[in-house]
Design a protein around this motif. Structure first.
Motif, mmCIF file in Angstrom:
data_model
loop_
_atom_site.group_PDB
_atom_site.id
_atom_site.type_symbol
_atom_site.label_atom_id
_atom_site.label_comp_id
_atom_site.label_asym_id
_atom_site.label_seq_id
_atom_site.Cartn_x
_atom_site.Cartn_y
_atom_site.Cartn_z
ATOM 1 N N LEU A 172 9.267 3.592 -3.446
ATOM 2 C CA LEU A 172 9.961 2.600 -2.633
ATOM 3 C C LEU A 172 9.373 2.759 -1.236
ATOM 4 O O LEU A 172 9.546 3.791 -0.593
ATOM 5 N N TRP A 173 8.674 1.742 -0.770
ATOM 6 C CA TRP A 173 7.857 1.824 0.438
ATOM 7 C C TRP A 173 8.681 1.452 1.654
ATOM 8 O O TRP A 173 9.102 0.307 1.818
ATOM 9 N N LYS A 174 8.895 2.417 2.524
ATOM 10 C CA LYS A 174 9.726 2.209 3.697
ATOM 11 C C LYS A 174 9.206 1.069 4.563
ATOM 12 O O LYS A 174 9.977 0.271 5.096
ATOM 13 N N SER A 175 7.885 0.955 4.710
ATOM 14 C CA SER A 175 7.285 -0.058 5.581
ATOM 15 C C SER A 175 7.454 -1.477 5.068
ATOM 16 O O SER A 175 7.194 -2.433 5.797
ATOM 17 N N ARG A 176 7.854 -1.633 3.814
ATOM 18 C CA ARG A 176 8.041 -2.968 3.220
ATOM 19 C C ARG A 176 9.464 -3.111 2.688
ATOM 20 O O ARG A 176 9.687 -3.642 1.611
ATOM 21 N N ASP A 177 10.408 -2.629 3.451
ATOM 22 C CA ASP A 177 11.828 -2.737 3.098
ATOM 23 C C ASP A 177 12.118 -2.117 1.733
ATOM 24 O O ASP A 177 12.924 -2.623 0.953
#
Length: 208
Positions: A172-177
């Motif tokens: 789950l990529w923090k930079s893409r929500d």
């Protein structure tokens, strides 16, 4: 033994209910006096051990723990199994959104950004490029319009710039929500991770 780190326990309903599943979850929390100040509630329930800090739990049926100590994907998979669970399986928008909302409310984004900028989940295409499989053995069927697969824009892309083996493990990529993203499994950037547990936490006031 689970590596030292911050652990957050969140228990969610993963069975299919109504179209307003998230509203149901929030209503449940309100009825049990857990939505007005969830963060304060979690902090009041905080337990400190020699290994980690645990927040929670919020209880409905299935539990998830967020570990913020960075590991490779394989190390995270093993850590979850050693802790009696598995890397998280997110097949439902309600579960995904509830986890994201919790991360926001518990103010964990900055900690995640400092520990790999994402959280490992139990999805990978290590055996066959493009064939994503959950840790329970179920294949993610991208051709099925009903399959939940919220990839970030342009992902998965199997980038090989930092590892010739490409990107085979999903975060789950923090930079893409916190959308799905294929990332390097090891030897590049370790990350926090989410474990899933099938049994309701015995400290819960109520389990569905």
């Amino acid at each position: 033994m689970v590596s030292p780190g911050i652990v957050v326990s969140v228990l969610l309903l993963v069975s299919t209910v109504t179209a307003n599943k998230l509203d149901f979850l929030l209503k449940f929390l309100a009825e049990t006096e857990r939505d007005e100040a969830s963060l304060r509630y979690l902090q009041e329930r905080q337990e400190v051990t020699t290994e980690h800090t645990v927040y929670g739990p919020l209880c409905i049926a299935v539990s998830y723990k967020l570990f913020l100590n960075p590991l490779s994907w394989e190390e995270a998979r093993q850590a979850c199994e050693d802790d009696g669970g598995m890397l998280a399986i997110i097949r439902d928008q309600t579960v995904h959104q509830f986890i994201k909302d919790y991360i926001t409310e518990a103010k964990l984004k900055s900690s995640i950004a400092q520990n790999g900028k994402g959280l490992w989940i139990g999805l990978n295409d290590k055996e066959e490029e493009g064939r994503y499989v959950w840790v329970d053995g179920e294949v993610l069927d991208s051709d099925d319009p009903d399959t939940y697969a919220p990839w970030a824009d342009g992902e998965p892309n199997n980038n090989e710039k930092k590892d010739s083996n490409g990107q085979d493990c999903v975060q789950l990529w923090k930079s893409r929500d916190f959308a799905f993203d294929d990332a390097y499994c090891e030897n590049v950037v370790d990350k926090g991770y989410i474990c899933q547990y099938t049994e309701c936490d015995p400290t819960c006031a109520k389990c569905a």
